[in-house]
Design a protein around this motif. Structure first.
Motif, PDB file in Angstrom:
ATOM      1  N   VAL A 106       0.089  33.946  21.315  1.00 28.21           N
ATOM      2  CA  VAL A 106       1.914  35.008  20.886  1.00 28.21           C
ATOM      3  C   VAL A 106       1.797  34.230  19.607  1.00 28.21           C
ATOM      4  O   VAL A 106       3.008  35.258  19.176  1.00 28.21           O
ATOM      5  CB  VAL A 106       1.847  35.794  22.128  1.00 28.21           C
ATOM      6  CG1 VAL A 106       0.511  36.490  22.590  1.00 28.21           C
ATOM      7  CG2 VAL A 106       2.636  35.048  22.717  1.00 28.21           C
ATOM      8  N   ALA A 107       1.384  33.198  19.235  1.00 28.18           N
ATOM      9  CA  ALA A 107       2.041  32.604  18.050  1.00 28.18           C
ATOM     10  C   ALA A 107       2.377  33.426  16.642  1.00 28.18           C
ATOM     11  O   ALA A 107       3.638  33.426  15.860  1.00 28.18           O
ATOM     12  CB  ALA A 107       1.625  31.771  17.466  1.00 28.18           C
ATOM     13  N   GLY A 108       2.159  34.304  16.519  1.00 27.53           N
ATOM     14  CA  GLY A 108       2.638  35.429  15.006  1.00 27.53           C
ATOM     15  C   GLY A 108       3.140  35.837  15.481  1.00 27.53           C
ATOM     16  O   GLY A 108       3.939  36.779  14.327  1.00 27.53           O
ATOM     17  N   ILE A 109       3.924  35.795  16.483  1.00 25.91           N
ATOM     18  CA  ILE A 109       5.066  37.271  17.198  1.00 25.91           C
ATOM     19  C   ILE A 109       6.332  36.161  16.683  1.00 25.91           C
ATOM     20  O   ILE A 109       7.371  36.797  17.241  1.00 25.91           O
ATOM     21  CB  ILE A 109       5.239  38.233  18.864  1.00 25.91           C
ATOM     22  CG1 ILE A 109       5.416  37.174  19.353  1.00 25.91           C
ATOM     23  CG2 ILE A 109       4.277  38.703  18.811  1.00 25.91           C
ATOM     24  CD1 ILE A 109       5.477  37.297  20.599  1.00 25.91           C
ATOM     25  N   LYS A 110       6.284  34.582  16.944  1.00 22.21           N
ATOM     26  CA  LYS A 110       7.447  34.248  16.188  1.00 22.21           C
ATOM     27  C   LYS A 110       8.023  34.506  15.406  1.00 22.21           C
ATOM     28  O   LYS A 110       7.993  35.338  14.376  1.00 22.21           O
ATOM     29  CB  LYS A 110       6.637  32.913  15.861  1.00 22.21           C
ATOM     30  CG  LYS A 110       8.169  31.742  15.651  1.00 22.21           C
ATOM     31  CD  LYS A 110       7.936  30.785  14.979  1.00 22.21           C
ATOM     32  CE  LYS A 110       8.844  29.496  14.837  1.00 22.21           C
ATOM     33  NZ  LYS A 110       9.657  29.533  15.434  1.00 22.21           N
ATOM     34  N   ASP A 111       9.568  34.784  15.788  1.00 19.80           N
ATOM     35  CA  ASP A 111      10.970  35.941  15.422  1.00 19.80           C
ATOM     36  C   ASP A 111      10.873  36.780  14.763  1.00 19.80           C
ATOM     37  O   ASP A 111      11.433  37.173  14.082  1.00 19.80           O
ATOM     38  CB  ASP A 111      11.429  34.665  14.000  1.00 19.80           C
ATOM     39  CG  ASP A 111      11.572  32.571  14.451  1.00 19.80           C
ATOM     40  OD1 ASP A 111      12.500  33.534  15.628  1.00 19.80           O
ATOM     41  OD2 ASP A 111      10.772  32.376  13.608  1.00 19.80           O
ATOM     42  N   HIS A 112       9.415  38.160  15.255  1.00 20.09           N
ATOM     43  CA  HIS A 112       9.708  39.068  15.019  1.00 20.09           C
ATOM     44  C   HIS A 112      10.262  40.239  15.994  1.00 20.09           C
ATOM     45  O   HIS A 112      10.541  39.567  17.326  1.00 20.09           O
ATOM     46  CB  HIS A 112       7.993  39.904  15.045  1.00 20.09           C
ATOM     47  CG  HIS A 112       7.482  39.293  13.748  1.00 20.09           C
ATOM     48  ND1 HIS A 112       7.865  38.070  13.453  1.00 20.09           N
ATOM     49  CD2 HIS A 112       6.317  40.217  12.605  1.00 20.09           C
ATOM     50  CE1 HIS A 112       6.305  37.773  12.097  1.00 20.09           C
ATOM     51  NE2 HIS A 112       5.590  39.294  11.415  1.00 20.09           N
ATOM     52  N   PHE A 113      11.375  41.461  15.860  1.00 13.43           N
ATOM     53  CA  PHE A 113      12.137  41.822  16.529  1.00 13.43           C
ATOM     54  C   PHE A 113      11.111  42.710  17.289  1.00 13.43           C
ATOM     55  O   PHE A 113      10.600  43.627  16.711  1.00 13.43           O
ATOM     56  CB  PHE A 113      12.991  42.228  15.732  1.00 13.43           C
ATOM     57  CG  PHE A 113      14.323  41.155  15.101  1.00 13.43           C
ATOM     58  CD1 PHE A 113      15.201  41.204  16.264  1.00 13.43           C
ATOM     59  CD2 PHE A 113      13.902  41.033  14.002  1.00 13.43           C
ATOM     60  CE1 PHE A 113      16.286  39.759  15.686  1.00 13.43           C
ATOM     61  CE2 PHE A 113      15.135  39.616  12.967  1.00 13.43           C
ATOM     62  CZ  PHE A 113      15.762  39.260  14.399  1.00 13.43           C
ATOM     63  N   CYS A 114      11.570  42.557  18.594  1.00 16.55           N
ATOM     64  CA  CYS A 114      10.499  44.231  19.353  1.00 16.55           C
ATOM     65  C   CYS A 114      11.394  45.035  19.721  1.00 16.55           C
ATOM     66  O   CYS A 114      12.810  44.640  20.921  1.00 16.55           O
ATOM     67  CB  CYS A 114       9.978  43.815  20.237  1.00 16.55           C
ATOM     68  SG  CYS A 114       8.936  44.500  21.633  1.00 16.55           S
TER      69      CYS A 114
END
Length: 107
Positions: free
Chosen positions: A92-100
């Motif tokens: 799931v590397a794409g979610i790095k540092d994205h906020f949920c």
């Protein structure tokens, strides 16, 4: 992954907005959409689309065996409202540092 457990991350085009007490905390038209077995759909928003100046880093950290270790942020009256994975698992590397956020709306 555990047999029967699945996670997908896709580029979304939904218009996602996060509002708390009348204040817009985040608004994005380029969320990453994470679908995970047994969990609600979650939108991971790029940091540029989040009012990080309104967030206070918290001492809370959690571990997910499928995504990795998460850090949390709060706003007044809502502890640990938002989280991010600074070093997510490769799947799931794409979610790095994205906020949920717990509460989002699509408009």
């Amino acid at each position: 992954m555990t047999p029967g457990h699945r996670i997908t991350v896709e580029q979304g085009s939904e218009h996602v907005r996060v509002v708390r007490d009348g204040q817009v905390l985040a608004e994005s038209r380029r969320p990453l959409v994470l679908r995970e077995t047994g969990c609600p759909v979650r939108y991971y928003l790029p940091p540029e689309d989040v009012r990080t100046d309104l967030l206070t880093h918290s001492d809370t950290h959690t571990h997910c065996p499928f995504k990795g270790d998460a850090d949390y942020w709060s706003v007044p009256g809502a502890n640990d409202l938002v989280w991010a994975y600074p070093e997510p698992r490769p799947e799931v590397a794409g979610i790095k540092d994205h906020f949920c956020f717990y509460d989002t709306e699509t408009v």
